[in-house]
Design a protein around this motif. Sequence first.
Motif, mmCIF file in Angstrom:
data_model
loop_
_atom_site.group_PDB
_atom_site.id
_atom_site.type_symbol
_atom_site.label_atom_id
_atom_site.label_comp_id
_atom_site.label_asym_id
_atom_site.label_seq_id
_atom_site.Cartn_x
_atom_site.Cartn_y
_atom_site.Cartn_z
ATOM 1 N N GLU A 30 75.813 10.666 -49.895
ATOM 2 C CA GLU A 30 75.212 11.780 -50.631
ATOM 3 C C GLU A 30 74.698 12.867 -49.687
ATOM 4 O O GLU A 30 74.667 14.044 -50.042
ATOM 5 N N ARG A 31 74.353 12.478 -48.469
ATOM 6 C CA ARG A 31 73.855 13.431 -47.470
ATOM 7 C C ARG A 31 74.969 13.950 -46.565
ATOM 8 O O ARG A 31 74.714 14.764 -45.680
ATOM 9 N N GLY A 32 76.197 13.459 -46.760
ATOM 10 C CA GLY A 32 77.332 13.938 -45.982
ATOM 11 C C GLY A 32 77.338 13.490 -44.536
ATOM 12 O O GLY A 32 77.945 14.137 -43.678
ATOM 13 N N ILE A 33 76.673 12.363 -44.243
ATOM 14 C CA ILE A 33 76.525 11.898 -42.861
ATOM 15 C C ILE A 33 77.697 10.991 -42.460
ATOM 16 O O ILE A 33 78.085 10.105 -43.219
ATOM 17 N N PRO A 34 78.298 11.172 -41.284
ATOM 18 C CA PRO A 34 79.345 10.263 -40.794
ATOM 19 C C PRO A 34 78.764 8.868 -40.570
ATOM 20 O O PRO A 34 77.650 8.718 -40.050
ATOM 21 N N ILE A 35 79.549 7.836 -40.929
ATOM 22 C CA ILE A 35 79.029 6.468 -40.924
ATOM 23 C C ILE A 35 79.989 5.513 -40.227
ATOM 24 O O ILE A 35 81.183 5.476 -40.537
ATOM 25 N N CYS A 36 79.429 4.716 -39.332
ATOM 26 C CA CYS A 36 80.134 3.555 -38.780
ATOM 27 C C CYS A 36 79.463 2.333 -39.387
ATOM 28 O O CYS A 36 78.301 2.032 -39.084
ATOM 29 N N SER A 37 80.184 1.621 -40.247
ATOM 30 C CA SER A 37 79.595 0.548 -41.037
ATOM 31 C C SER A 37 80.050 -0.834 -40.564
ATOM 32 O O SER A 37 81.183 -1.011 -40.122
ATOM 33 N N GLU A 38 79.145 -1.797 -40.708
ATOM 34 C CA GLU A 38 79.553 -3.186 -40.554
ATOM 35 C C GLU A 38 80.487 -3.555 -41.698
ATOM 36 O O GLU A 38 80.664 -2.807 -42.651
ATOM 37 N N LYS A 39 81.085 -4.717 -41.567
ATOM 38 C CA LYS A 39 82.034 -5.186 -42.571
ATOM 39 C C LYS A 39 81.483 -6.423 -43.293
ATOM 40 O O LYS A 39 80.652 -7.138 -42.736
ATOM 41 N N PRO A 40 81.897 -6.603 -44.551
ATOM 42 C CA PRO A 40 82.643 -5.679 -45.407
ATOM 43 C C PRO A 40 81.732 -4.561 -45.902
ATOM 44 O O PRO A 40 80.512 -4.641 -45.737
ATOM 45 N N LEU A 41 82.327 -3.542 -46.498
ATOM 46 C CA LEU A 41 81.501 -2.437 -46.991
ATOM 47 C C LEU A 41 80.519 -2.907 -48.048
ATOM 48 O O LEU A 41 79.378 -2.441 -48.099
ATOM 49 N N THR A 42 80.958 -3.796 -48.925
ATOM 50 C CA THR A 42 80.112 -4.331 -49.997
ATOM 51 C C THR A 42 80.425 -5.807 -50.191
ATOM 52 O O THR A 42 81.393 -6.331 -49.627
ATOM 53 N N THR A 43 79.640 -6.461 -51.026
ATOM 54 C CA THR A 43 79.858 -7.889 -51.300
ATOM 55 C C THR A 43 80.401 -8.150 -52.695
ATOM 56 O O THR A 43 80.701 -9.295 -53.029
ATOM 57 N N THR A 44 80.534 -7.099 -53.516
ATOM 58 C CA THR A 44 81.117 -7.255 -54.854
ATOM 59 C C THR A 44 82.052 -6.091 -55.139
ATOM 60 O O THR A 44 81.887 -4.999 -54.580
ATOM 61 N N LEU A 45 83.008 -6.324 -56.013
ATOM 62 C CA LEU A 45 83.952 -5.269 -56.388
ATOM 63 C C LEU A 45 83.261 -4.157 -57.179
ATOM 64 O O LEU A 45 83.638 -2.988 -57.066
ATOM 65 N N ASP A 46 82.252 -4.510 -57.969
ATOM 66 C CA ASP A 46 81.515 -3.490 -58.715
ATOM 67 C C ASP A 46 80.797 -2.538 -57.752
ATOM 68 O O ASP A 46 80.824 -1.311 -57.930
ATOM 69 N N ASP A 47 80.157 -3.104 -56.721
ATOM 70 C CA ASP A 47 79.501 -2.259 -55.727
ATOM 71 C C ASP A 47 80.524 -1.414 -54.969
ATOM 72 O O ASP A 47 80.259 -0.251 -54.637
ATOM 73 N N LEU A 48 81.685 -1.995 -54.693
ATOM 74 C CA LEU A 48 82.717 -1.242 -53.981
ATOM 75 C C LEU A 48 83.159 -0.038 -54.805
ATOM 76 O O LEU A 48 83.374 1.053 -54.260
ATOM 77 N N ALA A 49 83.280 -0.205 -56.109
ATOM 78 C CA ALA A 49 83.662 0.906 -56.981
ATOM 79 C C ALA A 49 82.608 2.010 -56.940
ATOM 80 O O ALA A 49 82.946 3.202 -56.921
ATOM 81 N N ARG A 50 81.337 1.621 -56.902
ATOM 82 C CA ARG A 50 80.263 2.620 -56.857
ATOM 83 C C ARG A 50 80.265 3.375 -55.520
ATOM 84 O O ARG A 50 80.066 4.593 -55.488
ATOM 85 N N VAL A 51 80.506 2.654 -54.438
ATOM 86 C CA VAL A 51 80.546 3.307 -53.126
ATOM 87 C C VAL A 51 81.751 4.232 -53.039
ATOM 88 O O VAL A 51 81.671 5.352 -52.511
ATOM 89 N N ARG A 52 82.879 3.801 -53.568
ATOM 90 C CA ARG A 52 84.079 4.655 -53.585
ATOM 91 C C ARG A 52 83.792 5.949 -54.321
ATOM 92 O O ARG A 52 84.173 7.045 -53.876
ATOM 93 N N ALA A 53 83.133 5.838 -55.456
ATOM 94 C CA ALA A 53 82.818 7.021 -56.253
ATOM 95 C C ALA A 53 81.913 7.976 -55.471
ATOM 96 O O ALA A 53 82.083 9.196 -55.533
ATOM 97 N N ALA A 54 80.971 7.425 -54.713
ATOM 98 C CA ALA A 54 80.082 8.263 -53.910
ATOM 99 C C ALA A 54 80.857 8.998 -52.819
ATOM 100 O O ALA A 54 80.606 10.174 -52.541
ATOM 101 N N PHE A 55 81.826 8.330 -52.200
ATOM 102 C CA PHE A 55 82.590 8.956 -51.118
ATOM 103 C C PHE A 55 83.628 9.944 -51.641
ATOM 104 O O PHE A 55 84.028 10.859 -50.910
ATOM 105 N N GLU A 56 84.057 9.784 -52.871
ATOM 106 C CA GLU A 56 84.995 10.754 -53.438
ATOM 107 C C GLU A 56 84.355 12.129 -53.562
ATOM 108 O O GLU A 56 85.045 13.148 -53.564
#
Length: 325
Positions: free
Chosen positions: A83-109
């Motif tokens: 939401e703040r447009g900050i570049p991110i280097c993330s640990e893995k996995p991005l999320t622990t559930t598919l529902d959370d992954l969908a929400r994160v995808r929507a934020a990055f879109e």
Amino acid sequence: IIGLQGHVGDCLKGAAGWPGARIVAVSDADEAQRVAFLKKQKLAAEAEAYADWRQLLEHAMFDVAIVADENGVRAEQLSALAERGIPICSEKPLTTTLDDLARVRAAFEKSPSKLTMLLTMRYQAKYRTIRKLVRDGAVGEVGLVTSQKSYRVEERPAWQKSRRRLGGMIPYIGIHALDLMRWTTGLDVSHAAAFHANVGTPEFGETEDTASVLVRFNSGATGTSRLDYLLPETFATHGDDRLRIAGTEGVIEVQQAWKHISLTTTKKTTYSIDPGPDENLFLDFLHDVKEGRPCGMSRDDAFSMTELVLKIRDAADGRRMVELG
């Protein structure tokens, strides 16, 4: 740096190679770990310290975020940074559930944020060399890919004993092995099945100590991945990683204990290949952020690999095969 639970050390090695890089803020709920980190790291000599990552986002000014907190809280952290447009280097996995992954995808879109994920094995020279050899046809058409991630039996922190906080063994360590299988061969997984269990370490709580994954690639080739936390403490190293690719023209393989790659082809008996020096994912990402040179571990790769391992974990829970896109 948001969280000190992951491979922050790999990022610091990369940051040390970028002139003028410094750590300006660190958050972690564990005060002792936070203090020890700040005391040890020269790049963090003037860093602000926070117990709550939300306070860090509110008050600190920074160019790039390293997100290495517990797996279960990462979705909220990634979304807030996006939401703040900050570049991110993330640990893995991005999320622990598919529902959370969908929400994160929507934020990055809706975000310009660049994103990479710490699948650091891609930057080890042995695997980069294998990828080039396989892509250049050294083993012909790939028929079978076998990987292994085996770790010593050691005490785990409390968060790694919880399915909600960790996500399970397949998403946590299987993601490395399965990514190498895809990345080195250029093949995508079309079908997968898996089993996982805790057979000998009840102290791990809800986390499995063994898993076996079977995949079919879109080419028709097949693959297996062996995962365990059962390596005796007497073993020389923390882990025992292996990768073997068999094709119509040869077999290429490597083990963690080997300094060289082994290649056998239809035209030449077994010989060794020196892979050369390793590279660094975080330094590569900094070149992407600052100079626009695409990182070798892309945002799309981060999402696709997270989705893959979560679907395979769920398949193991349900003892079923899944068809993938």
